[in-house]
Design a protein around this motif. Sequence first.
Motif, mmCIF file in Angstrom:
data_model
loop_
_atom_site.group_PDB
_atom_site.id
_atom_site.type_symbol
_atom_site.label_atom_id
_atom_site.label_comp_id
_atom_site.label_asym_id
_atom_site.label_seq_id
_atom_site.Cartn_x
_atom_site.Cartn_y
_atom_site.Cartn_z
ATOM 1 N N GLN A 22 -8.351 29.944 -7.872
ATOM 2 C CA GLN A 22 -7.068 28.816 -7.764
ATOM 3 C C GLN A 22 -8.030 27.505 -7.781
ATOM 4 N N LEU A 23 -9.230 27.443 -7.421
ATOM 5 C CA LEU A 23 -9.970 26.100 -7.540
ATOM 6 C C LEU A 23 -10.362 26.047 -9.123
ATOM 7 N N TRP A 24 -10.750 27.022 -9.576
ATOM 8 C CA TRP A 24 -10.974 26.823 -11.235
ATOM 9 C C TRP A 24 -9.824 26.545 -11.907
ATOM 10 N N GLN A 25 -8.697 26.926 -11.531
ATOM 11 C CA GLN A 25 -7.445 26.301 -12.417
ATOM 12 C C GLN A 25 -7.104 24.982 -12.064
ATOM 13 N N ILE A 26 -7.413 24.593 -10.664
ATOM 14 C CA ILE A 26 -7.314 23.191 -10.368
ATOM 15 C C ILE A 26 -8.184 22.044 -10.815
ATOM 16 N N SER A 27 -9.262 22.646 -11.007
ATOM 17 C CA SER A 27 -10.228 21.942 -11.607
ATOM 18 C C SER A 27 -10.182 21.689 -13.156
ATOM 19 N N SER A 28 -9.702 22.346 -13.626
ATOM 20 C CA SER A 28 -9.407 22.335 -15.094
ATOM 21 C C SER A 28 -8.116 21.638 -15.489
ATOM 22 N N MET A 45 -8.417 21.734 -0.855
ATOM 23 C CA MET A 45 -8.929 23.228 -1.095
ATOM 24 C C MET A 45 -10.219 23.410 -1.375
ATOM 25 N N PHE A 46 -11.260 22.174 -2.048
ATOM 26 C CA PHE A 46 -12.450 22.308 -2.188
ATOM 27 C C PHE A 46 -13.362 22.233 -0.879
ATOM 28 N N PRO A 47 -13.026 21.295 -0.043
ATOM 29 C CA PRO A 47 -13.944 21.428 1.299
ATOM 30 C C PRO A 47 -13.354 22.703 2.255
ATOM 31 N N MET A 48 -12.336 23.257 2.023
ATOM 32 C CA MET A 48 -11.876 24.371 2.677
ATOM 33 C C MET A 48 -12.448 25.509 2.143
ATOM 34 N N PHE A 49 -12.823 25.611 0.765
ATOM 35 C CA PHE A 49 -13.691 26.755 0.336
ATOM 36 C C PHE A 49 -15.071 26.830 0.882
ATOM 37 N N ALA A 50 -15.321 25.654 1.248
ATOM 38 C CA ALA A 50 -17.028 25.546 1.680
ATOM 39 C C ALA A 50 -16.922 26.150 3.176
ATOM 40 N N LEU A 51 -16.018 25.428 3.881
ATOM 41 C CA LEU A 51 -15.751 25.941 5.312
ATOM 42 C C LEU A 51 -15.673 27.447 5.394
ATOM 43 N N ILE A 52 -14.636 27.934 4.715
ATOM 44 C CA ILE A 52 -14.525 29.357 4.587
ATOM 45 C C ILE A 52 -15.703 30.233 4.267
ATOM 46 N N ALA A 53 -16.361 29.633 3.225
ATOM 47 C CA ALA A 53 -17.738 30.468 2.814
ATOM 48 C C ALA A 53 -18.601 30.365 4.125
ATOM 49 N N TYR A 54 -18.783 29.261 4.745
ATOM 50 C CA TYR A 54 -19.769 29.123 5.839
ATOM 51 C C TYR A 54 -19.089 30.024 7.138
ATOM 52 N N CYS A 55 -17.927 30.032 7.239
ATOM 53 C CA CYS A 55 -17.468 30.934 8.309
ATOM 54 C C CYS A 55 -17.615 32.245 8.144
#
Length: 131
Positions: A22-28, A45-55
């Motif tokens: 989804q982030l790839w499509q959003i960024s494009s 969604m971008f900071p959520m991606f980082a938070l989920i990855a750290y989680c």
Amino acid sequence: MRRLFYVFAFLDAISLIFLGMQLWQISSDFSEIILLSEKISSVLMFPMFALIAYCVYAQIKLKKIAAVLYYVQFPFRLYLWIFSIGFISLIPEAVGLFEDKWFGITLKTCIMFEFIRLYLTIRNYKKLTTC
């Protein structure tokens, strides 16, 4: 108890894969987004991606910070429709059922399981003694 956290980490890793797509499509396509609410959710969604990855990392290491971050993420997960088992909303499409009724059913199921996960996280992180 440890297996439960590993399962949560695995489910979050799966949701990271779908969120990454989804982030790839959003960024494009970000310049084509018109509504302010869609722009806000796209940016969140971008900071959520980082938070989920750290989680995912913290849950594998059984750190209590994973629970704290999950509590912080919870309302944003509901707002952005990022669910631990959100991939089940894709099952009707995978089997060729493109009727509108299935999306509502799977979305309600995902929300219900997210609340169950919140309850299990609260209950089991209280028992966890490592930091």
